[in-house]
Design a protein around this motif. Sequence first.
Motif, PDB file in Angstrom:
ATOM      1  N   PRO A 227      18.939   4.262  14.108  1.00  0.00           N
ATOM      2  CA  PRO A 227      17.997   3.621  15.035  1.00  0.00           C
ATOM      3  C   PRO A 227      18.400   3.892  16.479  1.00  0.00           C
ATOM      4  N   VAL A 228      17.407   3.992  17.352  1.00  0.00           N
ATOM      5  CA  VAL A 228      17.701   4.310  18.755  1.00  0.00           C
ATOM      6  C   VAL A 228      18.400   3.147  19.445  1.00  0.00           C
ATOM      7  N   LYS A 229      19.136   3.456  20.499  1.00  0.00           N
ATOM      8  CA  LYS A 229      19.853   2.419  21.255  1.00  0.00           C
ATOM      9  C   LYS A 229      19.301   2.253  22.670  1.00  0.00           C
ATOM     10  N   SER A 230      18.447   3.224  23.096  1.00  0.00           N
ATOM     11  CA  SER A 230      17.882   3.118  24.451  1.00  0.00           C
ATOM     12  C   SER A 230      16.440   3.599  24.436  1.00  0.00           C
ATOM     13  N   ALA A 231      15.616   2.985  25.293  1.00  0.00           N
ATOM     14  CA  ALA A 231      14.193   3.336  25.351  1.00  0.00           C
ATOM     15  C   ALA A 231      13.705   3.300  26.778  1.00  0.00           C
ATOM     16  N   MET A 232      12.930   4.331  27.155  1.00  0.00           N
ATOM     17  CA  MET A 232      12.266   4.353  28.459  1.00  0.00           C
ATOM     18  C   MET A 232      10.771   4.210  28.214  1.00  0.00           C
ATOM     19  N   LEU A 233      10.160   3.194  28.827  1.00  0.00           N
ATOM     20  CA  LEU A 233       8.735   2.934  28.667  1.00  0.00           C
ATOM     21  C   LEU A 233       8.026   3.204  29.992  1.00  0.00           C
ATOM     22  N   ILE A 234       6.988   4.028  29.969  1.00  0.00           N
ATOM     23  CA  ILE A 234       6.218   4.308  31.175  1.00  0.00           C
ATOM     24  C   ILE A 234       4.946   3.476  31.135  1.00  0.00           C
ATOM     25  N   GLY A 235       4.770   2.620  32.134  1.00  0.00           N
ATOM     26  CA  GLY A 235       3.636   1.697  32.163  1.00  0.00           C
ATOM     27  C   GLY A 235       4.096   0.301  31.801  1.00  0.00           C
ATOM     28  N   GLY A 236       3.653  -0.678  32.582  1.00  0.00           N
ATOM     29  CA  GLY A 236       4.121  -2.055  32.376  1.00  0.00           C
ATOM     30  C   GLY A 236       3.024  -2.982  31.883  1.00  0.00           C
ATOM     31  N   GLY A 237       2.111  -2.475  31.089  1.00  0.00           N
ATOM     32  CA  GLY A 237       1.009  -3.292  30.576  1.00  0.00           C
ATOM     33  C   GLY A 237       1.429  -4.220  29.440  1.00  0.00           C
ATOM     34  N   LYS A 238       0.422  -4.796  28.775  1.00  0.00           N
ATOM     35  CA  LYS A 238       0.686  -5.756  27.694  1.00  0.00           C
ATOM     36  C   LYS A 238       1.481  -5.123  26.559  1.00  0.00           C
ATOM     37  N   LEU A 239       1.126  -3.882  26.198  1.00  0.00           N
ATOM     38  CA  LEU A 239       1.829  -3.202  25.111  1.00  0.00           C
ATOM     39  C   LEU A 239       3.307  -3.027  25.437  1.00  0.00           C
ATOM     40  N   SER A 240       3.603  -2.608  26.661  1.00  0.00           N
ATOM     41  CA  SER A 240       5.005  -2.442  27.068  1.00  0.00           C
ATOM     42  C   SER A 240       5.755  -3.766  27.032  1.00  0.00           C
ATOM     43  N   TYR A 241       5.071  -4.841  27.447  1.00  0.00           N
ATOM     44  CA  TYR A 241       5.706  -6.161  27.426  1.00  0.00           C
ATOM     45  C   TYR A 241       6.078  -6.564  25.999  1.00  0.00           C
ATOM     46  N   TYR A 242       5.101  -6.485  25.073  1.00  0.00           N
ATOM     47  CA  TYR A 242       5.374  -6.874  23.687  1.00  0.00           C
ATOM     48  C   TYR A 242       6.457  -5.992  23.068  1.00  0.00           C
ATOM     49  N   LEU A 243       6.382  -4.682  23.360  1.00  0.00           N
ATOM     50  CA  LEU A 243       7.353  -3.758  22.783  1.00  0.00           C
ATOM     51  C   LEU A 243       8.753  -4.011  23.328  1.00  0.00           C
ATOM     52  N   LYS A 255      14.245   0.310  29.570  1.00  0.00           N
ATOM     53  CA  LYS A 255      13.957   0.594  30.973  1.00  0.00           C
ATOM     54  C   LYS A 255      12.447   0.802  31.097  1.00  0.00           C
ATOM     55  N   ILE A 256      11.789   0.027  31.969  1.00  0.00           N
ATOM     56  CA  ILE A 256      10.345   0.127  32.162  1.00  0.00           C
ATOM     57  C   ILE A 256      10.070   0.665  33.565  1.00  0.00           C
ATOM     58  N   ILE A 257       9.219   1.685  33.664  1.00  0.00           N
ATOM     59  CA  ILE A 257       8.804   2.206  34.974  1.00  0.00           C
ATOM     60  C   ILE A 257       7.336   1.855  35.184  1.00  0.00           C
ATOM     61  N   GLU A 258       7.066   1.098  36.260  1.00  0.00           N
ATOM     62  CA  GLU A 258       5.720   0.589  36.531  1.00  0.00           C
ATOM     63  C   GLU A 258       5.384   0.799  38.013  1.00  0.00           C
ATOM     64  N   GLU A 259       4.141   1.216  38.262  1.00  0.00           N
ATOM     65  CA  GLU A 259       3.735   1.586  39.621  1.00  0.00           C
ATOM     66  C   GLU A 259       3.397   0.385  40.503  1.00  0.00           C
ATOM     67  N   LYS A 260       2.838  -0.684  39.917  1.00  0.00           N
ATOM     68  CA  LYS A 260       2.419  -1.841  40.721  1.00  0.00           C
ATOM     69  C   LYS A 260       3.592  -2.791  40.949  1.00  0.00           C
ATOM     70  N   LEU A 261       3.869  -3.072  42.217  1.00  0.00           N
ATOM     71  CA  LEU A 261       5.000  -3.940  42.561  1.00  0.00           C
ATOM     72  C   LEU A 261       4.824  -5.340  41.992  1.00  0.00           C
ATOM     73  N   SER A 262       3.605  -5.889  42.087  1.00  0.00           N
ATOM     74  CA  SER A 262       3.366  -7.255  41.596  1.00  0.00           C
ATOM     75  C   SER A 262       3.638  -7.354  40.093  1.00  0.00           C
ATOM     76  N   ARG A 263       3.272  -6.308  39.349  1.00  0.00           N
ATOM     77  CA  ARG A 263       3.524  -6.317  37.895  1.00  0.00           C
ATOM     78  C   ARG A 263       5.019  -6.184  37.616  1.00  0.00           C
ATOM     79  N   CYS A 264       5.711  -5.397  38.432  1.00  0.00           N
ATOM     80  CA  CYS A 264       7.168  -5.279  38.280  1.00  0.00           C
ATOM     81  C   CYS A 264       7.844  -6.645  38.433  1.00  0.00           C
ATOM     82  N   GLU A 265       7.373  -7.397  39.417  1.00  0.00           N
ATOM     83  CA  GLU A 265       7.950  -8.729  39.654  1.00  0.00           C
ATOM     84  C   GLU A 265       7.679  -9.653  38.467  1.00  0.00           C
ATOM     85  N   GLU A 266       6.464  -9.567  37.897  1.00  0.00           N
ATOM     86  CA  GLU A 266       6.128 -10.373  36.711  1.00  0.00           C
ATOM     87  C   GLU A 266       7.034 -10.007  35.533  1.00  0.00           C
ATOM     88  N   LEU A 267       7.171  -8.703  35.288  1.00  0.00           N
ATOM     89  CA  LEU A 267       7.972  -8.248  34.154  1.00  0.00           C
ATOM     90  C   LEU A 267       9.442  -8.619  34.312  1.00  0.00           C
TER      91      LEU A 267
END
Length: 452
Positions: A227-243, A255-267
């Motif tokens: 099983p993997v030990k590290s994951a990079m997720l592009i996009g901070g939407g609902k799917l990324s949150y649940y995952l 590690k999540i990379i998200e373009e919107k600052l407000s969403r980054c703060e939420e996450l």
Amino acid sequence: MEIIIVGCGKVGSTLAEQLSREGHNISIIDVNEQRVEEISNNCDAMGYVGNGGSYSVQLEAGIEKAHLMIAVTGSDELNLLCCLIARKAGNCKTIARVRNPIYSKEIQFIKEELGLSLIINPEYEAASEIARLLRFPSAIDINLFNKGRVELLSFRVGQDSPLKDTRINEIHRKFKCDILVSIVERGEEVIIPNGDVLIKKNDLVSIVAPHKEALDFFVKIGLVKNPVKSAMLIGGGKLSYYLAKKLIKSGINVKIIEEKLSRCEELTELLPRAMVIHGDGTDTNLLLEEGIEEMESFASLTGMDEENVLLSLYAKSRMKGKTITKINRIAYDEVINSLDLGSVIYPKYTTAAYILQYVRAMNNSIGSNVETLYKIKKNKAEALEFIVNESSKLIGKNLEELSLKKNVLICCINRNGMVITPKGQDSLQKGDHVIVVTTNVGLHDLSDIVRG
């Protein structure tokens, strides 16, 4: 059955198309006149322009005679209101799509209090699917049956695979594994194989087996990975949150990379154990700086299919780990299938499959019910789990006596926790869980697998 679908987006149109194809009478409701007209013409459905949360609109659409209301608009609250009105006005079964994470802990309460038959969350289900893949990264696709006791796994046959140029009836002798090959996908062709089929390089092969047997088989053909030990997720939407939530719980660094600052703060608040990066996920310099080359998995989960495809192709060129690509639209299936994107996730198919499973079980009262259903191979095939009830006509008959329809394969029988890889002398008994794979989509009952 008389079925009303509120919402003509990706999921609503897919459901209208598939349910219409299965012989149900479909009515659709949406505020977008153009979408209503388009889907009505394509699916031979009755179309009504208006707000699905309106009592008068539902009456016009025939809610008093409807057996089922499916609400899949873009608003959770509207979906719940539609179902509440439908329950009062027509006393029919109701299904609502509810996606907002704020409701995720209250789903059972909402379902019981509003009398809903089913609540579906596409992003949560897609996240569950991805999390399974990251636990078994050699597989391209994993579907679970019988409460997770049996798996259907797909994998690609490589140039150096010991499976290459092996006939299916030689696999058991050669590898000493109790697995069953259920599907071979070769280019655009989907084959429900017999023992004489020869497995070739680049075939996408699906097997059915308990997890332990599947793992043993993957070890013997040289495909097993931890099983993997590290994951990079592009996009901070609902799917990324649940995952991310699921992966962190499993001990995976996220590690999540998200373009919107407000969403980054939420996450950052919602997922304190994840590393959230504010930046453009399509910036290759940023991806390199954040260590894409050392990552064991990469998931492109933005809202743009084209972006996701390009990101996965780039990740493939820079890392050796598992790649996962989210696709919302399916207009370019042939192109997508020709690309090496790793595992491809279609959230709308996941949603449609869950709802279709419920509809078939609801529509059936013969001898066996559809317990689990997966639309697989881009909707060209189905994998179904039936439970054999006492009134089934197939009880006690040896499988070799059954005149099965063409392109139907009985893959597995689970009897009181004992998993049986079926052979001709095996028979079906009351209470058995039976897994069937077929390209004859639309089976409602286990008796549908036999001719006449």
